[in-house]
Design a protein around this motif. Sequence first.
Motif, mmCIF file in Angstrom:
data_model
loop_
_atom_site.group_PDB
_atom_site.id
_atom_site.type_symbol
_atom_site.label_atom_id
_atom_site.label_comp_id
_atom_site.label_asym_id
_atom_site.label_seq_id
_atom_site.Cartn_x
_atom_site.Cartn_y
_atom_site.Cartn_z
ATOM 1 N N HIS A 111 23.915 48.530 39.979
ATOM 2 C CA HIS A 111 24.573 48.175 38.690
ATOM 3 C C HIS A 111 26.036 47.760 38.715
ATOM 4 C CE1 HIS A 111 21.607 49.353 35.284
ATOM 5 N NE2 HIS A 111 21.270 50.588 36.377
ATOM 6 N N TRP A 112 25.843 46.840 37.752
ATOM 7 C CA TRP A 112 27.733 45.643 38.342
ATOM 8 C C TRP A 112 28.820 46.800 37.872
ATOM 9 C CZ3 TRP A 112 27.140 42.728 42.438
ATOM 10 C CH2 TRP A 112 26.027 41.476 42.509
ATOM 11 N N SER A 113 29.841 47.121 38.542
ATOM 12 C CA SER A 113 30.507 47.140 38.457
ATOM 13 C C SER A 113 31.875 45.982 37.267
ATOM 14 C CB SER A 113 32.142 47.171 39.192
ATOM 15 O OG SER A 113 32.254 46.221 40.303
ATOM 16 N N ASP A 114 32.965 46.186 36.580
ATOM 17 C CA ASP A 114 33.292 45.415 35.910
ATOM 18 C C ASP A 114 33.784 44.099 36.748
ATOM 19 O OD1 ASP A 114 32.938 46.262 33.416
ATOM 20 O OD2 ASP A 114 35.122 47.391 33.982
ATOM 21 N N TRP A 115 34.027 43.216 36.832
ATOM 22 C CA TRP A 115 34.247 41.579 37.560
ATOM 23 C C TRP A 115 36.171 41.868 37.891
ATOM 24 C CZ3 TRP A 115 32.591 37.907 39.321
ATOM 25 C CH2 TRP A 115 30.821 37.392 39.073
ATOM 26 N N THR A 116 36.669 41.856 39.036
ATOM 27 C CA THR A 116 37.707 41.293 38.782
ATOM 28 C C THR A 116 38.748 41.374 38.164
ATOM 29 O OG1 THR A 116 37.111 40.560 41.044
ATOM 30 C CG2 THR A 116 37.378 42.684 41.080
ATOM 31 N N ALA A 117 40.377 40.593 37.819
ATOM 32 C CA ALA A 117 40.706 39.366 37.455
ATOM 33 C C ALA A 117 40.530 38.020 38.523
ATOM 34 C CB ALA A 117 42.190 39.647 37.226
ATOM 35 N N TRP A 118 40.322 36.774 37.872
ATOM 36 C CA TRP A 118 40.680 35.489 38.136
ATOM 37 C C TRP A 118 41.017 35.172 39.400
ATOM 38 C CZ3 TRP A 118 35.779 32.422 37.728
ATOM 39 C CH2 TRP A 118 35.494 32.861 36.792
ATOM 40 N N SER A 119 41.016 35.206 40.060
ATOM 41 C CA SER A 119 41.958 34.712 40.945
ATOM 42 C C SER A 119 43.602 33.374 40.814
ATOM 43 C CB SER A 119 41.394 34.445 42.856
ATOM 44 O OG SER A 119 41.385 33.114 42.246
ATOM 45 N N ASP A 120 44.262 33.410 41.462
ATOM 46 C CA ASP A 120 45.272 32.668 41.718
ATOM 47 C C ASP A 120 44.889 31.183 41.632
ATOM 48 O OD1 ASP A 120 47.630 34.447 40.288
ATOM 49 O OD2 ASP A 120 48.091 34.574 42.081
ATOM 50 N N CYS A 121 45.685 30.292 41.369
ATOM 51 C CA CYS A 121 44.980 29.083 41.127
ATOM 52 C C CYS A 121 45.125 28.674 43.127
ATOM 53 C CB CYS A 121 45.021 27.341 40.368
ATOM 54 S SG CYS A 121 44.407 25.608 40.217
ATOM 55 N N SER A 122 44.206 28.081 43.466
ATOM 56 C CA SER A 122 44.334 27.810 45.020
ATOM 57 C C SER A 122 45.369 26.092 44.819
ATOM 58 C CB SER A 122 42.617 26.970 44.968
ATOM 59 O OG SER A 122 42.146 26.486 44.416
#
Length: 336
Positions: free
Chosen positions: A128-139
């Motif tokens: 089963h999946w863990s929670d998603w990480t936070a979105w990265s900074d914009c490239s």
Amino acid sequence: MIYKQIQEPVRSQLECASFCQIEKPTCQTFSYDQWECLLGNPQGSFEIITSPQSDSKWMLISPGSWSEWSEWSVCVPESGPCGPSYQGLRNHTRNCSNPTPLSAHPPVCRGISQETTTCVAYCPIHGHWSDWTAWSDCSRFCGPGEINRNRTCDNPEPQFGGDPCPNPSYEENTCDKTCRAFGLGGTGGDNWEYCPNSFHVIYFATLVEDNGIDGMRLTCNDPSNQILRSKEHSSNGYGAPTSTCPQGFTKARGRAIPDKGALGNDYGLVCAELFCAETNTWLRSDCEENQGGTWHEKSCGTNQVICGLQTNYYTHWSDHVGLWHYSVECCNLPDQ
């Protein structure tokens, strides 16, 4: 490297020759020395060498050798139920491929290719999946870029033959980070172009035709010196570029004439300049000096320099084409 060897004692060279005769056409050469008989098999690309003990020819034959054992298989219950109280079987294998025998005649790998042992027949645990990480900074520091996030299959991770997590572990999305954009002499349009991430504009050139500016080219300080031109109507006749401003431009201004555009409330640009803070000078390429007009000036924010361009042009009823506005975007300096 070994040779095909007759395993039983051989008493004479004549007897060794008879073994070779029996195995023809596979055996085409032999060597006998002190009761040892070696038969040569020429199949494949074997190297024929001369025996140091005699004038007879030997044939080098590559025997097989085992690969590493594979990982143990999943424990399979010997009968229906699974769990810590039930016994099962598991196995692992190896191949005679390290190297593979060059023919069937040389000695092959000795030993077994599969082992089986008993084990505890635990029931499968599916991943089963863990929670998603936070979105990265914009490239990008400014302008359109990408963001991403990921997750791991460890909540729990699959065990004892359980299914892996479905769907991807990685996601991408777009981002558009506006730092400080402003227009000179008008507004509108969406055809933004940007220097590569963390780079900025260091010089520019303009094209003047028919009493106004018809094009702008801003050059970045990335290794390829990318050129920003946005909506460029013409590509010929540009003036000489400005001197270089290595640290980047911090202000922009444009001189515009009302009602010069296609519509009565449009502005037509007749001159554009960028401000180089390190030399404290406004730099320009070609301008129309005799048209008058009003200057419109804007400044970047603290620790920002110009890194993006947007232009738009009009077509006058007399087919005159020119820029009626240009906008620049200011990006944060990389070390801020």
